[in-house]
Design an enzyme around this catalytic site. Sequence first.
Site, mmCIF file in Angstrom:
data_model
loop_
_atom_site.group_PDB
_atom_site.id
_atom_site.type_symbol
_atom_site.label_atom_id
_atom_site.label_comp_id
_atom_site.label_asym_id
_atom_site.label_seq_id
_atom_site.Cartn_x
_atom_site.Cartn_y
_atom_site.Cartn_z
ATOM 1 N N GLU A 27 -6.199 -10.625 -1.311
ATOM 2 C CA GLU A 27 -7.034 -10.396 -0.117
ATOM 3 C C GLU A 27 -8.508 -10.324 -0.500
ATOM 4 O O GLU A 27 -9.252 -9.483 -0.002
ATOM 5 C CB GLU A 27 -6.615 -9.094 0.589
ATOM 6 N N ASP A 86 -12.241 -10.187 -0.941
ATOM 7 C CA ASP A 86 -13.547 -10.273 -0.284
ATOM 8 C C ASP A 86 -14.503 -9.374 -1.052
ATOM 9 O O ASP A 86 -14.093 -8.356 -1.614
ATOM 10 C CB ASP A 86 -13.509 -9.973 1.221
ATOM 11 N N HIS A 137 -10.499 -5.955 -2.515
ATOM 12 C CA HIS A 137 -11.584 -5.774 -1.531
ATOM 13 C C HIS A 137 -12.710 -5.027 -2.252
ATOM 14 O O HIS A 137 -12.586 -3.849 -2.552
ATOM 15 C CB HIS A 137 -11.094 -4.938 -0.348
ATOM 16 N N GLU A 170 0.799 -1.237 0.000
ATOM 17 C CA GLU A 170 0.000 0.000 0.000
ATOM 18 C C GLU A 170 0.828 1.281 0.000
ATOM 19 O O GLU A 170 0.584 2.190 0.786
ATOM 20 C CB GLU A 170 -0.954 -0.003 1.201
ATOM 21 N N ASN A 184 2.131 -5.156 -3.173
ATOM 22 C CA ASN A 184 0.723 -5.450 -2.917
ATOM 23 C C ASN A 184 -0.051 -4.158 -2.654
ATOM 24 O O ASN A 184 0.437 -3.294 -1.923
ATOM 25 C CB ASN A 184 0.650 -6.359 -1.672
HETATM 26 C C1 XIL Z 1 -6.508 -6.193 8.232
HETATM 27 C C2 XIL Z 1 -6.853 -7.362 9.138
HETATM 28 O O1 XIL Z 1 -7.763 -8.181 8.466
HETATM 29 C C3 XIL Z 1 -7.419 -6.859 10.442
HETATM 30 O O2 XIL Z 1 -7.584 -7.946 11.363
HETATM 31 C C4 XIL Z 1 -6.509 -5.816 11.050
HETATM 32 O O3 XIL Z 1 -7.108 -5.287 12.186
HETATM 33 C C5 XIL Z 1 -6.222 -4.715 10.069
HETATM 34 O O4 XIL Z 1 -5.660 -5.273 8.889
HETATM 35 N N1 XIL Z 1 -5.049 -4.536 3.652
HETATM 36 C C6 XIL Z 1 -4.086 -5.386 4.119
HETATM 37 C C7 XIL Z 1 -4.375 -6.267 5.275
HETATM 38 O O5 XIL Z 1 -3.017 -5.498 3.509
HETATM 39 O O6 XIL Z 1 -3.254 -6.479 6.082
HETATM 40 C C8 XIL Z 1 -5.502 -5.722 6.117
HETATM 41 O O7 XIL Z 1 -5.816 -6.681 7.122
HETATM 42 C C9 XIL Z 1 -6.691 -5.394 5.269
HETATM 43 C C10 XIL Z 1 -6.339 -4.348 4.240
#
Ligand code: XIL
Length: 482
Positions: free
Chosen positions: A278, A280, A249, A171, A213
Amino acid sequence: MNHVSARGSGRRTTAPRLRAALVSIAAGVVAVGTTVAIASSASAGTTLGASAAEKGRYFGTAVAVNKLSDSVYVGILNREFNMVTAENEMKWDATEPNQGQFNYTNGDRLVSHAQANGMRVRGHALAWHSQQPGWAQNLSGSTLRSAMLNHVTQVATHYKGKIYAWDVVNEAFADGGTGARRDSNLQRTGNDWIEAAFRAARAADPGAKLCYNDYNTDGQNAKSNAVYAMVQDFKSRGVPIDCVGFQSHFNSASPVPSDYQANLQRFVNLGLDVQITELDIEGSGSTQADNYSRVVRACLAIARCTGITVWGIRDSDSWRASGTPLLFDNSGNKKAAYTSTLSALNEGGTTTPPTTTPPTTTPPTTTPPTTPPPTTAPPTTPPPGNGGCTASVSLNSWTGGFVATVRITAGSAGLSGWVVGLTLPSGTLITNTWSAQSSGTSGSVTFRNVSYNGTVGAGGSTEFGFQGTGNGPTGTPTCSPA
Ligand code: XIL
């Protein structure tokens, strides 16, 4: 530091850890008195991991290590997934809570669980503006730069040989239309902090794929264009980078982009792998199910989209649980999104070898330091014409080490289990094996299937791999049904 909300993505600013704690308490309550049937063995076409493996991919999930005592959670994890990412346990605040004092307890628990169950591990994340320990948040300039590089080196060294791919930097670009780097304490140490992190990671663990990422980069936009330009620059200057992760996401404010596949493809065209890291998708029912199948189809359409990871197992495990964005409901039942995901993975048949070269057998595009080019071509062994099987090895070698990918192809009778034998040169030691159980670490070694990749249809194929020090195996491996 809590995760910062992303404009337009539906990301939350609520204290995520507190929410995660409440969610895990709720999940525990749900688990009590709930019985979920768990298949005793998984076979191709019937679980996410096995179906992805049939297509030369993996299917992974984020894991919260404190849930490994929840039997419903672990039952689904072990049945369905063949890649895991630590949801929080390998982040900077977890692994170096005090400067120079490293804590690998929970990360190691995840790696042990993965190794015992034939899963691979994605490392997440070495350098990130968020979830830094307090001491690092208070550093700046060259002191922070050194601390960050030491962190990358120490953590990547600790997990050396055990990680399929690291999110080296997470990020680092800003949202909105500027295409600028995100302002952060790390960015303020100098624009070259990202390549410095990648070089340190390569030196520490030359066998791990190194990824950049990010989120809101899933379609073509100013942010993904900026990441693209950075990767192109890295490739042209020989900065070691092997993959780009797309967090993916999604929700109604940030839907699956119409150019998702095209965007992944343009990154692949730069000569690296892409992964969905990641995933969802908030929603429910057939809309959510359709969105999941779109994502799976996009990845399968790209030879170097090497795998998909969902960011949690049950909706109640999600960092944004209220959006019910995952594949299993709070009780661990499969949702419509699960069924559509599995169907999309199985499209075109579950037993046909991939029509494109599987990503895991593609020679690497960046060369590990001091490394000669890969020494073997992708496997060319034809399927056997009988009830047996054949196996072939492709190697990614560098001075002092190698990663071997072994492809098993079933004959006309198919397989319900397999044993592969090969001989390692004297002095060679296996340090890590995935998607197989090995009989030893040196000399003549046999590898047996794990639960999810023993069943291979007629003419179909599956893969396992191992990493070692010394020289890789030579000669053709033996293969027999078991
Ligand atoms: C999130 C986790 O799912 C949570 O449990 C934590 O509190 C915060 O981080 N991008 C990422 C992940 O790269 O590491 C994040 O994970 C979600 C967004």
